[in-house]
Design an enzyme around this catalytic site. Structure first.
Site, PDB file in Angstrom:
ATOM      1  N   HIS A 130      -1.852  -1.376  -1.710  1.00 21.06           N
ATOM      2  CA  HIS A 130      -1.806  -1.300  -0.250  1.00 21.06           C
ATOM      3  C   HIS A 130      -3.168  -1.727   0.289  1.00 21.06           C
ATOM      4  O   HIS A 130      -4.168  -1.061   0.032  1.00 21.06           O
ATOM      5  CB  HIS A 130      -1.509   0.135   0.210  1.00 21.06           C
ATOM      6  CG  HIS A 130      -0.110   0.567  -0.044  1.00 21.06           C
ATOM      7  ND1 HIS A 130       0.211   1.836  -0.497  1.00 21.06           N
ATOM      8  CD2 HIS A 130       1.073  -0.087   0.085  1.00 21.06           C
ATOM      9  CE1 HIS A 130       1.528   1.935  -0.623  1.00 21.06           C
ATOM     10  NE2 HIS A 130       2.063   0.774  -0.281  1.00 21.06           N
ATOM     11  N   ILE A 153      -6.510   1.068  -0.279  1.00 22.17           N
ATOM     12  CA  ILE A 153      -6.219   2.492  -0.086  1.00 22.17           C
ATOM     13  C   ILE A 153      -6.071   3.153  -1.458  1.00 22.17           C
ATOM     14  O   ILE A 153      -5.493   4.211  -1.606  1.00 22.17           O
ATOM     15  CB  ILE A 153      -4.936   2.678   0.760  1.00 22.17           C
ATOM     16  CG1 ILE A 153      -4.893   1.639   1.893  1.00 22.17           C
ATOM     17  CG2 ILE A 153      -4.875   4.069   1.376  1.00 22.17           C
ATOM     18  CD1 ILE A 153      -6.018   1.767   2.894  1.00 22.17           C
ATOM     19  N   TYR A 154      -6.598   2.499  -2.487  1.00 20.05           N
ATOM     20  CA  TYR A 154      -6.641   3.032  -3.863  1.00 20.05           C
ATOM     21  C   TYR A 154      -5.238   3.227  -4.448  1.00 20.05           C
ATOM     22  O   TYR A 154      -4.994   4.192  -5.160  1.00 20.05           O
ATOM     23  CB  TYR A 154      -7.398   4.365  -3.933  1.00 20.05           C
ATOM     24  CG  TYR A 154      -8.556   4.518  -2.975  1.00 20.05           C
ATOM     25  CD1 TYR A 154      -9.488   3.494  -2.804  1.00 20.05           C
ATOM     26  CD2 TYR A 154      -8.730   5.687  -2.252  1.00 20.05           C
ATOM     27  CE1 TYR A 154     -10.551   3.643  -1.931  1.00 20.05           C
ATOM     28  CE2 TYR A 154      -9.797   5.830  -1.369  1.00 20.05           C
ATOM     29  CZ  TYR A 154     -10.700   4.804  -1.220  1.00 20.05           C
ATOM     30  OH  TYR A 154     -11.754   4.945  -0.351  1.00 20.05           O
ATOM     31  N   HIS A 155      -4.312   2.305  -4.161  1.00 17.66           N
ATOM     32  CA  HIS A 155      -2.925   2.494  -4.584  1.00 17.66           C
ATOM     33  C   HIS A 155      -2.478   1.426  -5.573  1.00 17.66           C
ATOM     34  O   HIS A 155      -1.340   0.963  -5.527  1.00 17.66           O
ATOM     35  CB  HIS A 155      -2.008   2.486  -3.361  1.00 17.66           C
ATOM     36  CG  HIS A 155      -2.255   3.610  -2.423  1.00 17.66           C
ATOM     37  ND1 HIS A 155      -1.738   3.642  -1.143  1.00 17.66           N
ATOM     38  CD2 HIS A 155      -2.959   4.763  -2.569  1.00 17.66           C
ATOM     39  CE1 HIS A 155      -2.124   4.759  -0.542  1.00 17.66           C
ATOM     40  NE2 HIS A 155      -2.870   5.451  -1.387  1.00 17.66           N
ATOM     41  N   GLN A 156      -3.326   1.022  -6.486  1.00 15.59           N
ATOM     42  CA  GLN A 156      -2.965  -0.004  -7.448  1.00 15.59           C
ATOM     43  C   GLN A 156      -1.802   0.464  -8.328  1.00 15.59           C
ATOM     44  O   GLN A 156      -1.765   1.623  -8.761  1.00 15.59           O
ATOM     45  CB  GLN A 156      -4.164  -0.362  -8.329  1.00 15.59           C
ATOM     46  CG  GLN A 156      -5.324  -0.976  -7.568  1.00 15.59           C
ATOM     47  CD  GLN A 156      -6.251   0.024  -6.934  1.00 15.59           C
ATOM     48  OE1 GLN A 156      -6.251   1.192  -7.285  1.00 15.59           O
ATOM     49  NE2 GLN A 156      -7.067  -0.422  -5.981  1.00 15.59           N
TER      50      GLN A 156
END
Length: 618
Positions: free
Chosen positions: A347, A547-550
């Protein structure tokens, strides 16, 4: 126990008495030690691995902590959990200090590859990718927002050939984990009580978030439970917090079971390779390094990778499972040719959309006096230190490109009662990696001023990136390229998202604060008309915030899916005794913050393992 001994020895040195004084002192010390041993929130014990276990779980993060808890419910099984980082500390417990944890030893401190499409306002055109190198993983570094995703995300997973992954199948696992402490939500059929993971609103908030929700209603959206029947709408954020403190997966799932005799947890232990028999194609152990010494540990039943969307594919490739040509290029023997590291999704949001206000209602660092704020947090479990990393409001909205049903929004808003410079340039600019030119020109002039922001983020990007090995050395960081904004439609959606954000900001509930758009242009965009579509696109490409959503790098799919790495039961295709259970198995990214969905994957994956081994006994 060290604190107990210190207290006792100090007391013995200062009290020159014997007999009756000594007995209650020692009793008190041992009582404290006994309480600490069985306190459900006491920290875990770091153990040296034995030679063999039934299961080895690599990674004690959002999924791995759940798997370790659930599998050791079976008393006849024993399990080793390998975590590359240390345990949490007192700072990680404080929700408002989430940003301070980045760029520390608890963070892998990853960076994306340089790009000309995005991250243009950051140093060397690289975006920062903080990932948790700590027990609890990124649930220790994140901003604690609890969002499950959209029901259509999971129905889509099932439609790709993954039976058992539809929303009707996974909802029970979200509920199973949850201990929701907001009565107006907990009593509904979409939420749970009594689970390991505490979920609730932050006990302290600014009046700006109420205006945010009211403004959403004014422009035509509902104030609703975005984790309930429908997602589209506005809401005060729910977070994984407990009594004002962060509730990481380590605190939720590992600390309460730390005394189980069939669970060993080894901290500061980096797995370097999965051991796979090249003839039988069965995983039988893990090679790891602890205290600078390389060792191996063997698995009787399964090896489970829960190291996250960067480290799980890295470990598979180091073990000979991955794209054939790439592995040959870095000198690794190919055991199984699979598209490991492909399908990377994230994201990406737009930062810097800032609104100034005339009233002292925002979070401004210089306004809060350290001692009373800290005491309010410690004594009352309240106050500004309980805010979810500074985030207060969540919304899901539809651009003109969204699904026509209106029920599968394509943009999420994060609302924060602060700006990039509310901390006077101490932390935020550093963790983002903003260039001096961007910060000094745009954000430094409003340092310590009352402001708030909306960050729109793209929920389902069209672009797919990749993770690659830099070399065969397991301690070399992998190459990460999300390919942000290489697809034109991704950019167009974010441009429309900012337009909707401006509608929210211009609604009447914000007028009481004298709210207005901060109109200082970005230096590389100033040649464009401010807030024209062209300017907004420039901002989208300049302040491109992860948003750190890998996720997605070991894609779940059936055997006929050439892009799949694991099957619908999370077993690596063609390798016996090896599963992946974490964010990397997502075929497509969920619509919202990923932590809740990863915990669900841990719950469901654990049940699958129990079911599969139960069938073998029959």
């Amino acid at each position: 126990m060290g604190i107990t001994v210190l207290l006792a020895s100090t007391a013995l040195k200062t009290v020159s008495v014997t007999g009756l004084w000594l007995i209650p002192l020692l009793l008190g010390a041992f009582t404290y030690h006994n309480y600490n041993s069985y306190d459900p929130e006491a920290r875990v014990l770091d153990k040296e691995p034995r030679m063999e276990y039934d299961f080895i779980v690599v990674g004690g993060g959002s999924a791995g902590a759940v798997v370790a808890n659930r599998l050791t419910e079976v008393k006849d099984w024993n399990l080793l959990l390998l975590e590359s980082g240390p345990d949490e500390n007192e700072i990680t417990d404080v929700p408002s200090l989430a940003g301070y944890l980045q760029l520390t030893k608890l963070d892998w401190q990853y960076k994306t590859e340089p790009t000309s499409y995005a991250c243009l306002g950051f140093k060397k055109h690289r975006c920062s990718w903080p990932r948790g190198k700590v027990l609890g993983g990124s649930s220790v570094l994140n901003y604690m927002i609890y969002v499950r995703g959209n029901r259509y995300d999971f129905d889509q997973w099932e439609s790709f050939g993954n039976p058992g992954w539809a929303y009707r199948d996974v909802l029970k696992y979200f509920i199973k984990s949850e201990d929701n402490r907001n009565p107006y939500l907990a009593k509904t059929k979409y939420h749970g009580r009594g689970g390991y993971l505490t979920v609730q609103e932050a006990p302290w908030r600014t009046p700006l978030v109420a205006a945010f929700v009211e403004s959403g209603v004014e422009i035509g959206y509902e104030n609703r439970d975005i984790n309930g029947e429908y997602q589209t709408g506005f809401m005060i954020a729910q977070g994984t917090i407990r009594r004002g403190s962060r509730c990481s997966t380590a605190k939720a799932f590992l600390r309460p079971v730390r005394t189980r005799r069939n669970l060993d947890i080894s901290l500061n232990t980096q797995a370097t390779r999965v051991l796979i028999n090249p003839i039988t194609m069965k995983a039988y152990g893990v090679e790891y390094v602890k205290h600078g010494v390389k060792r191996v540990v063997y698995a009787r039943k399964e090896v489970i990778l829960s190291a996250g969307a960067i480290n799980s594919p890295q470990l598979l490739m180091l073990s000979g499972v991955g794209p054939r040509d790439h592995l040959k290029n870095v000198g690794i023997r190919v055991l199984k040719d699979l598209p490991v590291g492909e399908n990377l999704q994230d994201h990406v949001g737009v930062g810097g959309l800032t609104f100034l206000v005339d009233k002292p209602v925002a979070i401004v660092q210089n306004r809060f006096q350290a001692f009373p704020v800290t005491m309010n947090y410690v004594v009352n479990e309240g106050g500004p230190m309980t805010t979810l990393g500074g985030l207060e409001g969540i919304a899901f909205v539809n651009t003109k490109y969204a699904n026509t049903s209106g029920l599968w929004p394509d943009i999420q808003f994060h609302m924060a009662p602060a700006s990039f410079s509310s901390d006077n340039g101490q932390i935020v600019r550093k963790i983002l990696g903003l260039t001096d030119e961007v910060y000094d020109t745009v954000y430094k002039p409003i340092a310590n001023k009352d402001a708030w922001t909306i960050m729109p983020l793209l929920l389902r990007p069209n672009t797919r990136g990749y993770v690659r090995l830099k070399s065969s050395n397991p301690f070399d960081y992998p190459v990460m390229n999300p390919r942000y904004h290489e697809d034109r439609l991704d950019v167009n959606r974010l441009v429309e998202g900012i337009k909707i954000a401006l509608q929210v900001a211009n609604a009447s509930p914000f007028k009481q604060f004298g709210s207005r758009l901060y109109m200082k242009p970005l230096p590389n965009c100033k040649h464009l008309k401010f807030m024209s579509d062209e300017y907004i696109e420039c901002q989208v490409r300049t302040i491109s915030m992860t948003i750190y959503h890998q996720c997605g790098t070991t894609k779940m799919g059936p055997s006929w899916d050439r892009d799949a790495v694991v099957d619908p039961r999370l077993r690596v295709h063609g390798i016996e005794g090896l599963r992946v259970i974490d964010a990397s198995i997502m075929p497509t990214i969920v619509s919202g913050n990923t932590n809740a969905a990863v915990i669900m994957i841990g719950e469901k994956g654990s049940d699958m393992i129990k079911e599969d081994w139960s069938k073998r006994k029959r």
